[in-house]
Scaffold this motif. Structure first.
Motif, PDB file in Angstrom:
ATOM      1  N   ARG A  90       3.371   1.714  -1.511  1.00  0.00           N
ATOM      2  CA  ARG A  90       2.841   0.339  -1.596  1.00  0.00           C
ATOM      3  C   ARG A  90       2.214   0.171  -2.969  1.00  0.00           C
ATOM      4  NH1 ARG A  90       3.923  -3.544   2.514  1.00  0.00           N
ATOM      5  NH2 ARG A  90       4.434  -2.366   4.396  1.00  0.00           N
ATOM      6  N   ALA A  91       2.434  -0.965  -3.604  1.00  0.00           N
ATOM      7  CA  ALA A  91       1.874  -1.202  -4.934  1.00  0.00           C
ATOM      8  C   ALA A  91       1.615  -2.695  -5.091  1.00  0.00           C
ATOM      9  CB  ALA A  91       2.843  -0.709  -6.005  1.00  0.00           C
ATOM     10  N   VAL A 110       2.704  -5.353  -6.321  1.00  0.00           N
ATOM     11  CA  VAL A 110       3.868  -6.020  -6.934  1.00  0.00           C
ATOM     12  C   VAL A 110       4.232  -7.223  -6.080  1.00  0.00           C
ATOM     13  CG1 VAL A 110       4.797  -3.927  -8.022  1.00  0.00           C
ATOM     14  CG2 VAL A 110       5.431  -4.484  -5.664  1.00  0.00           C
ATOM     15  N   ALA A 111       4.967  -8.149  -6.684  1.00  0.00           N
ATOM     16  CA  ALA A 111       5.304  -9.379  -5.974  1.00  0.00           C
ATOM     17  C   ALA A 111       6.518  -9.202  -5.070  1.00  0.00           C
ATOM     18  CB  ALA A 111       5.575 -10.495  -6.989  1.00  0.00           C
ATOM     19  N   SER A 112       7.387  -8.270  -5.400  1.00  0.00           N
ATOM     20  CA  SER A 112       8.615  -8.137  -4.627  1.00  0.00           C
ATOM     21  C   SER A 112       8.961  -6.657  -4.493  1.00  0.00           C
ATOM     22  CB  SER A 112       9.747  -8.878  -5.335  1.00  0.00           C
ATOM     23  OG  SER A 112      10.955  -8.679  -4.650  1.00  0.00           O
ATOM     24  N   ALA A 113       9.700  -6.325  -3.436  1.00  0.00           N
ATOM     25  CA  ALA A 113      10.071  -4.923  -3.204  1.00  0.00           C
ATOM     26  C   ALA A 113      11.108  -4.471  -4.218  1.00  0.00           C
ATOM     27  CB  ALA A 113      10.638  -4.777  -1.807  1.00  0.00           C
ATOM     28  N   PHE A 114      11.083  -3.186  -4.527  1.00  0.00           N
ATOM     29  CA  PHE A 114      12.139  -2.623  -5.379  1.00  0.00           C
ATOM     30  C   PHE A 114      12.214  -1.129  -5.109  1.00  0.00           C
ATOM     31  CE2 PHE A 114       8.269  -2.280  -7.868  1.00  0.00           C
ATOM     32  CZ  PHE A 114       8.362  -1.068  -8.533  1.00  0.00           C
ATOM     33  N   VAL A 115      13.313  -0.517  -5.573  1.00  0.00           N
ATOM     34  CA  VAL A 115      13.425   0.937  -5.442  1.00  0.00           C
ATOM     35  C   VAL A 115      13.467   1.536  -6.830  1.00  0.00           C
ATOM     36  CG1 VAL A 115      14.524   1.107  -3.186  1.00  0.00           C
ATOM     37  CG2 VAL A 115      15.912   0.700  -5.205  1.00  0.00           C
ATOM     38  N   CYS A 116      12.965   2.751  -6.959  1.00  0.00           N
ATOM     39  CA  CYS A 116      13.028   3.429  -8.252  1.00  0.00           C
ATOM     40  C   CYS A 116      13.199   4.918  -8.034  1.00  0.00           C
ATOM     41  CB  CYS A 116      11.786   3.124  -9.099  1.00  0.00           C
ATOM     42  SG  CYS A 116      10.302   3.958  -8.578  1.00  0.00           S
ATOM     43  N   GLY A 117      13.753   5.577  -9.058  1.00  0.00           N
ATOM     44  CA  GLY A 117      13.935   7.017  -9.013  1.00  0.00           C
ATOM     45  C   GLY A 117      15.267   7.414  -8.435  1.00  0.00           C
ATOM     46  N   PRO A 118      16.245   7.665  -9.251  1.00  0.00           N
ATOM     47  CA  PRO A 118      17.564   8.036  -8.714  1.00  0.00           C
ATOM     48  C   PRO A 118      17.560   9.402  -8.043  1.00  0.00           C
ATOM     49  CG  PRO A 118      17.561   8.117 -11.126  1.00  0.00           C
ATOM     50  CD  PRO A 118      16.257   7.549 -10.721  1.00  0.00           C
ATOM     51  N   LEU A 119      16.730  10.331  -8.514  1.00  0.00           N
ATOM     52  CA  LEU A 119      16.736  11.673  -7.926  1.00  0.00           C
ATOM     53  C   LEU A 119      15.941  11.723  -6.630  1.00  0.00           C
ATOM     54  CD1 LEU A 119      16.399  13.959 -11.077  1.00  0.00           C
ATOM     55  CD2 LEU A 119      18.358  13.757  -9.549  1.00  0.00           C
ATOM     56  N   PRO A 133       5.382  -4.535  -1.578  1.00  0.00           N
ATOM     57  CA  PRO A 133       4.149  -5.205  -2.023  1.00  0.00           C
ATOM     58  C   PRO A 133       2.972  -4.820  -1.115  1.00  0.00           C
ATOM     59  CG  PRO A 133       5.946  -6.765  -1.755  1.00  0.00           C
ATOM     60  CD  PRO A 133       6.413  -5.481  -1.171  1.00  0.00           C
ATOM     61  N   GLU A 134       1.814  -4.656  -1.719  1.00  0.00           N
ATOM     62  CA  GLU A 134       0.618  -4.284  -0.957  1.00  0.00           C
ATOM     63  C   GLU A 134       0.144  -5.453  -0.106  1.00  0.00           C
ATOM     64  OE1 GLU A 134      -1.883  -0.917  -3.421  1.00  0.00           O
ATOM     65  OE2 GLU A 134      -2.300  -3.033  -3.744  1.00  0.00           O
ATOM     66  N   ILE A 154      14.243  -5.435   2.706  1.00  0.00           N
ATOM     67  CA  ILE A 154      14.330  -3.964   2.784  1.00  0.00           C
ATOM     68  C   ILE A 154      15.793  -3.527   2.866  1.00  0.00           C
ATOM     69  CG2 ILE A 154      13.764  -1.984   4.259  1.00  0.00           C
ATOM     70  CD1 ILE A 154      11.147  -3.446   4.934  1.00  0.00           C
ATOM     71  N   LEU A 155      16.563  -4.286   3.659  1.00  0.00           N
ATOM     72  CA  LEU A 155      17.996  -3.968   3.772  1.00  0.00           C
ATOM     73  C   LEU A 155      18.658  -4.024   2.391  1.00  0.00           C
ATOM     74  CD1 LEU A 155      20.622  -3.500   5.342  1.00  0.00           C
ATOM     75  CD2 LEU A 155      20.730  -5.973   5.753  1.00  0.00           C
TER      76      LEU A 155
END
Lengths: 683, 201
Positions: free
Chosen positions: A160-161, A163-172, A179-180, A189-190
């Motif tokens: 949770r952070a 931020v205004a919108s969900a995102f994914v990070c980190g390929p590994l 969003p918090e 999420i889908l």
């Protein structure tokens, strides 16, 4: 990439491919599926990763343009990274400094290379800073687990952070950032889980690397934005394929609510929000959402198949044209320094206009000779040879300043007429002199051949003279094409009246230029020999070989439809022909002889050639010690158009001496047949 | 849309396919000009919108192909070749773009017409399947034939007798197959309702 010029070539090549793809995507925007719209960018990614140049000519003549630009700029510099005479090539899509910079262009390239490193660091630091602010929830997130379970998607770690919108990070080790304190819709999420499922994070990393490599090309940055938008549109499509009815409309509304959100692109992250304008396009796409029929895969694939060569190698027709002979007029009024510049540019064009075929190289060489054109010669000369050619051309033009012509005396210009303007039309027939490619044979390093030139000139008394000049050449691969090197020459020799008359009907026999010889049994003191020669016929339609019914004669020759070389010329066929020569050792020097003969050539039951002279034919005055040679006793094809070789010949020969009392038969070979095995004598 | 109008537009489509597929030259004059075929197809796909709402998406493609065919035909009349007159890279790029447009156009046209056939055909008739097979064959072969046009280096393939024979089969076979599909579809269109006979006095 080791110089500013190789970077320019690479980034322009990639930009040209991107422009083509944008045009096609605009045409098929509402016709082909988002999968195609995104997938077709794979061609751009491949183009970015492949070095420009060696795989083909490119979509546009960029090599020529960059080489010209380099020549203009580098002529006054002494760069460490670029050599004036070495064509611009790209060995690797990554920049590499090979020495300390010395010139302005070297420094510009060094700045570019430093920029690549800076951008890489910028993206890396930005990503690491982002990851450091994220705190992964050890207990996970129930909603994410439920959505992943419902749709059978991989479950990432969740953070949770603010931020205004969900995102994914980190390929590994991917993290889904939510969003918090706010509610996140299942469909959002889908969307993010589908990015994970299809490896979009890795593609995003690749995109960022390519941005770094082309950091000073704003067009490509804009294109990479478009690639990211297409990735989001495809993800929308995948979401919609998993939703039904009202859920799809809800998804559109969610997108609409994100119209004001925007996130900076970082490597290894994806974000559903990508700006108001792009959201609008995605909503329009949703409005026309349909499940594309399976059959669409066929047409999508076929379009990509057609695009692959264009994007990765380039069409062959993109070969650059060499400077034409008509450029002489334009150069006639140039100052010395302008002339040098024009010469450098012309040679630069020649460096990147290498013939792609052996026939193209020989055509280029032959037309260099018949036009005395240094540029044509440069196109088949290696880099070292071009340096020498530059000095020669400048020197020659000092002598002929008033004509402003980069001409070379390559052997055809009459040596006894030094005061004549070399730019004049020299060929009395008004047409370019024809040439022949003789005895082309494969060697370990390439090919050997002879190029024979025929030309007629009129002397000061208006008498025509026919000349023959032959160049022995080696053709070898090198520097992106085929190069030609002259290894020897014969002539120019003026042909006798009898020879000239014979040649006026077409090529009959070139004495002294045999591919092979076959000695036949001696009879009545006469020694017949079959001389074999091979002529390579160009695909040019002006060439033809008349079949037996029309005399079995090669009646036109040379790829001489245009004065400019055809760098992609092909040999359509080759023709093996033979000349039956009869030596008469007992002949008296100075006496006049006539001969009669019959000469037939067969391949199985097919007669390839036949000639018969009922009357006496005057012999060529070829005399050697105590013998006379009768080379016109029969010249004909020994090979069909389909490549079938003759297996036997039939011939007769009668030698008649002309005396003051009339004609006196000297010797005779009656009509008889000789079997041949040409495969044993032809190299 | 009335049955008569639909039949007329399907006939127009068949004529268009014939004109753009087959050339018949008398000297330098092509008496089956491509541009006329493309404009017929453009008109047909636009007018068929009430029956096939997606079809007008093909209108700009047919119009573009027709517009490109006009200067080609005019220059051919003068004995010139449009593609040879253009710089090599420009003609290659244009040939590439036109080739992919053409391939997509016919693919989508026969996809939509197969949908119409599925609606109109009686039970047991499989005209829609035949149209899709024809569509697939045309798309694959159009791709193969387009490659040497775009990349002259591949044109040497055309010297092979097998390639020439395949080309003849391709042109004639697909043309007849496409025309048979279109005319069969046209025959499926129901006629106008006959006016009711007046009651007998």
């Amino acid at each position: 990439m080791t110089s500013l010029w190789s970077f320019l070539l690479q980034t322009l090549t990639v930009s040209a491919v991107a422009a083509l793809l944008l045009v096609l995507k605009a045409i098929f925007r509402d016709k082909l599926s988002p999968r195609w719209q995104y997938g077709v960018w794979a061609l751009l990614a491949l183009r970015c990763l492949l070095p420009a140049g060696p795989a083909g000519q490119g979509l546009l003549p960029l090599e020529r343009w960059v080489e010209l630009a380099k020549t203009c700029v580098e002529a006054g510099l002494s760069s460490a990274y670029a050599d004036l005479w070495t064509p611009v090539t790209v060995a690797s899509p990554l920049p590499w400094l090979t020495a300390a910079p010395r010139s302005v262009t070297d420094w510009l390239f060094a700045v570019y290379a430093a920029g690549v490193v800076c951008w890489l660091l910028w993206f890396l630091i930005g990503y690491l800073r982002l990851r450091r602010t994220l705190t992964v929830l050890p207990e996970g997130d129930g909603q994410v687990e439920r959505v992943a379970g419902r749709y059978g998607l991989p479950l990432p770690r969740v953070a949770r952070a603010p931020v205004a919108s969900a995102f994914v990070c980190g390929p590994l080790r991917p993290v889904l950032v939510l969003p918090e304190g706010g509610e996140v819709d299942d469909k959002v999420i889908l969307h993010e889980l589908l990015h994970l499922r299809y490896g979009d994070l890795w593609l995003n990393v690749l995109g960022c690397l390519l941005r770094c490599l082309h950091w000073c090309d704003p067009f490509l940055w804009w294109v990479f934005d478009r690639v990211g938008n297409d990735a989001e549109a495809l993800c929308d499509q995948r979401v919609l394929e998993r939703l039904e009815g009202e859920e799809r409309r809800d998804y559109g509304r969610i997108l609409l609510s994100m119209a004001d959100d925007r996130y900076a692109r970082l490597p290894g992250t994806t974000s559903m929000a990508n700006g108001g304008r792009n959201i609008k396009a995605r909503i329009q796409s949703i409005a026309r959402f349909k499940r594309y029929p399976r059959g669409m895969a066929l047409v999508s694939l076929c379009i990509v198949v057609i695009l692959i060569p264009a994007c990765l190698t380039g069409p062959a027709a993109a070969a650059a044209a060499l400077p034409a002979v008509s450029d002489r007029d334009a150069r006639a009024h140039l100052e010395r320094d302008e002339l040098e510049d024009a010469l450098l540019r012309g040679l630069a064009a020649a460096r990147v206009s290498r013939p792609s075929t052996v026939a193209g190289a020989l055509d280029c060489y032959a037309k260099a000779v018949v036009n005395n054109n240094g540029y044509f010669l440069a196109a088949v000369t290696d880099t070292q040879g071009q340096r020498e050619l530059y000095d020669t051309l400048l020197e020659r033009n000092d002598e002929t300043w008033e004509w402003g012509n980069f001409y070379l005396d390559l052997g055809l210009f009459p040596a006894d007429d030094p005061g004549r303007d070399p730019t004049d039309q020299r060929w009395s027939s008004g047409a370019m002199p024809p040439y022949l490619v003789l005895n082309l044979t494969e060697t370990e390093s390439g090919y050997d051949a002879e190029v024979a030139f025929f030309y007629q000139q009129v002397d000061r008394e208006s008498r025509p003279h026919l000349y023959l000049l032959t160049h022995r050449v080696e053709v070898a691969r090198g520097e992106g094409g085929w190069l030609v090197e002259k290894t020897g020459e014969d002539g120019p020799a003026e042909l006798s009246d009898l020879e000239a008359a014979d040649f006026s009907f077409g090529v009959r026999y070139l004495a002294g230029h045999d591919l092979a010889q076959l000695s036949l049994p001696e009879q009545d003191g006469l020694r017949p020999t079959l001389h074999l020669q091979r002529i390579s016929l160009f695909s040019d339609e002006t060439l033809s070989y008349l079949p037996h019914d029309h005399g079995g004669m090669i009646c036109a020759f040379g790829n001489n439809a245009t004065p400019s070389p055809d760098l992609d010329a092909r040999f359509a066929s080759s023709l093996l022909y033979g000349c039956l020569e009869v030596r008469c050792p007992g002949a008296s020097p100075g006496a006049e002889y006539h001969a009669g003969h019959e000469f037939n050539v067969y391949a199985g039951d097919e007669r390839l050639y036949g000639s018969h002279t009922s009357g006496a034919v005057p012999l060529w005055p070829h005399e050697t010690e105590g013998s006379i040679v009768a080379p016109r006793s029969g010249v004909g094809a020994l090979e069909t158009d389909g490549g079938v070789l003759a297996d036997r010949i039939q011939f007769s020969f009668t030698l008649v001496e002309e005396t003051a009392d009339g004609e006196r038969p000297v010797a005779q070979i009656p009509l008889h047949e000789v079997s041949l095995d040409l495969t044993e004598v032809i190299p | 849309m009335s049955g008569a109008r639909l039949r007329s537009l399907l006939g127009e489509t068949a004529w268009g396919v014939l004109l753009v597929t087959f050339d018949f030259n008398v000297g330098t004059l092509d008496i089956l000009p491509d541009f006329l075929g493309w404009f017929l197809l453009a008109h047909a796909v636009k007018e068929l919108a009430p029956e096939l709402p997606q079809l007008p998406l093909l209108y700009p493609l047919a119009a573009a192909l027709g517009a490109a065919a006009v200067p080609e035909a005019l220059l051919q009349l003068l004995g010139e070749d449009l593609w040879a007159a253009l710089p090599g890279y420009l003609s290659s790029a244009a040939a590439l773009i036109l080739a992919v447009i053409r391939i997509y156009f016919f693919f989508q046209l026969f996809t939509d017409l197969a949908g119409l056939a599925a609606r109109l055909q009686p039970e047991g008739r499989r005209l829609d399947r035949a149209m899709r097979w024809q569509r697939n064959a045309r798309t694959a072969l159009d791709t193969l034939v387009s490659l040497p046009v775009i990349y002259p280096a591949l044109s040497a393939l055309g010297d092979h007798p097998a390639a020439v024979a395949a080309l003849i089969v391709y042109v004639w076979g697909l043309l007849f197959w496409a025309l048979w599909c279109l005319l069969s579809l046209r025959a499926l269109v129901p006629g106008e309702e006959a006016p009711a006979a007046p009651d007998a006095p």
